[in-house]
Design an enzyme around this catalytic site. Structure first.
Site, mmCIF file in Angstrom:
data_model
loop_
_atom_site.group_PDB
_atom_site.id
_atom_site.type_symbol
_atom_site.label_atom_id
_atom_site.label_comp_id
_atom_site.label_asym_id
_atom_site.label_seq_id
_atom_site.Cartn_x
_atom_site.Cartn_y
_atom_site.Cartn_z
ATOM 1 N N ASP A 34 49.017 29.445 28.603
ATOM 2 C CA ASP A 34 48.962 30.484 29.471
ATOM 3 C C ASP A 34 49.386 31.693 28.862
ATOM 4 O O ASP A 34 50.254 31.567 27.724
ATOM 5 C CB ASP A 34 49.942 30.290 30.852
ATOM 6 N N ASN A 87 40.565 27.542 33.235
ATOM 7 C CA ASN A 87 41.103 27.896 34.177
ATOM 8 C C ASN A 87 41.570 29.366 34.513
ATOM 9 O O ASN A 87 41.287 30.006 35.495
ATOM 10 C CB ASN A 87 41.850 26.848 34.858
ATOM 11 N N TYR A 153 34.874 40.663 39.371
ATOM 12 C CA TYR A 153 35.174 39.300 39.784
ATOM 13 C C TYR A 153 33.760 38.506 39.985
ATOM 14 O O TYR A 153 33.496 37.533 39.504
ATOM 15 C CB TYR A 153 36.188 39.217 40.645
ATOM 16 N N LYS A 157 32.218 35.288 37.793
ATOM 17 C CA LYS A 157 32.202 34.125 38.316
ATOM 18 C C LYS A 157 30.536 33.760 38.463
ATOM 19 O O LYS A 157 30.253 32.420 38.031
ATOM 20 C CB LYS A 157 32.925 34.104 39.600
ATOM 21 N N THR A 188 47.525 30.478 46.264
ATOM 22 C CA THR A 188 48.273 30.435 45.039
ATOM 23 C C THR A 188 48.650 31.839 44.718
ATOM 24 O O THR A 188 48.438 32.712 45.697
ATOM 25 C CB THR A 188 47.138 30.206 43.863
HETATM 26 P P1 NAP Z 1 47.007 32.313 39.205
HETATM 27 O O1 NAP Z 1 47.791 32.026 40.338
HETATM 28 O O2 NAP Z 1 46.982 34.040 39.265
HETATM 29 O O3 NAP Z 1 47.157 31.727 38.046
HETATM 30 C C1 NAP Z 1 46.500 31.992 36.982
HETATM 31 C C2 NAP Z 1 47.191 31.985 35.624
HETATM 32 O O4 NAP Z 1 46.556 32.317 34.442
HETATM 33 C C3 NAP Z 1 48.550 32.815 35.853
HETATM 34 O O5 NAP Z 1 49.476 32.191 35.301
HETATM 35 C C4 NAP Z 1 48.016 34.003 34.863
HETATM 36 O O6 NAP Z 1 49.279 34.529 34.197
HETATM 37 C C5 NAP Z 1 47.041 33.356 33.940
HETATM 38 N N1 NAP Z 1 46.352 34.346 33.155
HETATM 39 C C6 NAP Z 1 45.880 35.538 33.304
HETATM 40 N N2 NAP Z 1 45.508 36.106 32.518
HETATM 41 C C7 NAP Z 1 45.431 35.471 31.485
HETATM 42 C C8 NAP Z 1 44.977 35.498 30.213
HETATM 43 N N3 NAP Z 1 44.394 36.660 29.639
HETATM 44 N N4 NAP Z 1 45.387 34.313 29.168
HETATM 45 C C9 NAP Z 1 45.871 33.422 29.703
HETATM 46 N N5 NAP Z 1 46.051 33.401 30.904
HETATM 47 C C10 NAP Z 1 46.085 34.267 31.667
HETATM 48 O O7 NAP Z 1 45.407 32.107 39.981
HETATM 49 P P2 NAP Z 1 44.865 30.702 40.356
HETATM 50 O O8 NAP Z 1 44.561 31.229 42.099
HETATM 51 O O9 NAP Z 1 45.549 29.599 40.270
HETATM 52 O O10 NAP Z 1 43.437 30.870 39.948
HETATM 53 C C11 NAP Z 1 43.032 29.714 38.667
HETATM 54 C C12 NAP Z 1 41.589 29.919 38.557
HETATM 55 O O11 NAP Z 1 40.961 29.676 39.898
HETATM 56 C C13 NAP Z 1 41.000 31.639 38.204
HETATM 57 O O12 NAP Z 1 39.927 31.515 37.198
HETATM 58 C C14 NAP Z 1 40.473 32.096 39.453
HETATM 59 O O13 NAP Z 1 39.661 33.100 39.376
HETATM 60 C C15 NAP Z 1 40.123 30.656 40.298
HETATM 61 N N6 NAP Z 1 39.845 30.759 41.645
HETATM 62 C C16 NAP Z 1 41.066 30.982 42.586
HETATM 63 C C17 NAP Z 1 40.711 31.091 43.748
HETATM 64 C C18 NAP Z 1 42.055 31.219 44.607
HETATM 65 O O14 NAP Z 1 41.615 31.351 45.920
HETATM 66 N N7 NAP Z 1 42.973 31.163 44.281
HETATM 67 C C19 NAP Z 1 39.538 30.730 44.415
HETATM 68 C C20 NAP Z 1 38.428 30.572 43.370
HETATM 69 C C21 NAP Z 1 38.458 30.466 42.001
HETATM 70 P P3 NAP Z 1 50.149 35.989 34.926
HETATM 71 O O15 NAP Z 1 50.458 35.468 36.421
HETATM 72 O O16 NAP Z 1 50.905 36.228 34.056
HETATM 73 O O17 NAP Z 1 48.802 36.762 35.023
#
Ligand code: NAP
Length: 250
Positions: A34, A87, A153, A157, A188
């Site tokens: 991360d 991810n 976004y 995707k 999240t």
């Molecule tokens: P999250 O809670 O924001 O976690 C994402 C993690 O990735 C965070 O620790 C973030 O660090 C890290 N990150 C951001 N930019 C990065 C980079 N350039 N290099 C390495 N790490 C990086 O997000 P999540 O909701 O778990 O989402 C995870 C994945 O699922 C994403 O691809 C998201 O698009 C997808 N997704 C999420 C949802 C939803 O509703 N939550 C729905 C569909 C798809 P920081 O916090 O420091 O930025």
């Protein structure tokens, strides 16, 4: 999963953290990565409780050098890479296409599409050496349908699904399966930061878009990722698996 090595990006929080824990629960050794080093350490502690080996590597997936180093460290430590879950992702600003900033567009595409592509490039290179492997890219329901005020976004995707299908075709004959998981809205930190779970009216509106009548939980996505990555899904490749409480079916 015993003795398998699974790499998860964006593992400091949210879906990534829960996925790393889910792989560890099944007995895999895990490489967690991360940009957020501090929270990554918290994930590491949670995994150590599962009595599997864990390696943490700080990496920003918008930087090729970081990605190369991440995969190199994984292979140096464990001798192989069996599974990768790409991810890490960001939501980006909220604006209509005409109002969206070009800088904002570049930032989102750099992480969510270019970054995922470079991760796959190095992971595939390592997996070819094994003669097998399984990659799960995290796309979204917004890889299937549009969503107002999120053009970058949504484009990233959708693009990731095209990349997943193309690479799946290219590497199927070499024993490497490449799939995607497409979550609905999951509770999240990403949704907190976007003000979706912190503003009750917005939260209820988003819930109303899911036939299941609720938001998803990170564990529900993690379990689907682990299944898709596992040998139980041995004839599944190029597949975009929805984990969305019926969002896209509606
Ligand atoms: P999250 O809670 O924001 O976690 C994402 C993690 O990735 C965070 O620790 C973030 O660090 C890290 N990150 C951001 N930019 C990065 C980079 N350039 N290099 C390495 N790490 C990086 O997000 P999540 O909701 O778990 O989402 C995870 C994945 O699922 C994403 O691809 C998201 O698009 C997808 N997704 C999420 C949802 C939803 O509703 N939550 C729905 C569909 C798809 P920081 O916090 O420091 O930025």
């Amino acid at each position: 999963m015993k003795n398998k090595v699974a790499l998860i990006t964006g593992a400091a929080t949210g879906i990534g953290r829960e996925t790393a824990i889910a792989f560890a629960r099944k007995g895999a050794n895990v490489v967690i990565s991360d940009i957020n080093d501090e929270k990554l350490k918290e994930t590491q502690k949670l995994i150590e409780e599962k009595r599997v080996k864990v390696l943490s590597v700080k990496a920003d997936i918008s930087k090729e050098d970081d990605i190369r180093n991440m995969v190199k460290k994984a292979v140096e430590q464990f001798g192989r890479l069996d599974i990768a879950c790409n991810n890490a992702g960001i939501a980006g600003e909220s604006a209509t296409t005409g109002e969206y900033s070009i800088e904002g567009w570049d930032k989102v595409l750099n992480v969510n599409l270019r970054g995922q592509f470079i991760c796959m490039k190095y992971e595939i290179e390592a997996m070819i050496k094994n003669g097998s492997g399984s990659i799960v890219n995290i796309s979204s329901i917004l890889g299937h349908v549009g969503f107002a005020e999120a053009p970058a976004y949504v484009a990233s995707k959708h693009g990731l699904l095209g990349l997943t299908k193309t690479a799946a075709i290219e590497y199927a004959s070499q024993g490497i399966r490449i799939n995607a998981v497409c979550p609905g809205f999951i509770e999240t930190p990403m949704l907190e930061d976007a003000g979706i779970t912190t503003v009750e009216e917005t939260k209820q509106y988003i819930i109303s878009l899911h036939p299941a009548g609720r938001l998803g939980k990170p564990r529900e996505v993690a379990d689907a990722i682990v299944w898709l990555a596992s040998d139980e899904a041995s004839f599944v490749t190029g597949h975009p698996l929805l984990v969305d409480g019926g969002y896209v079916a509606w």
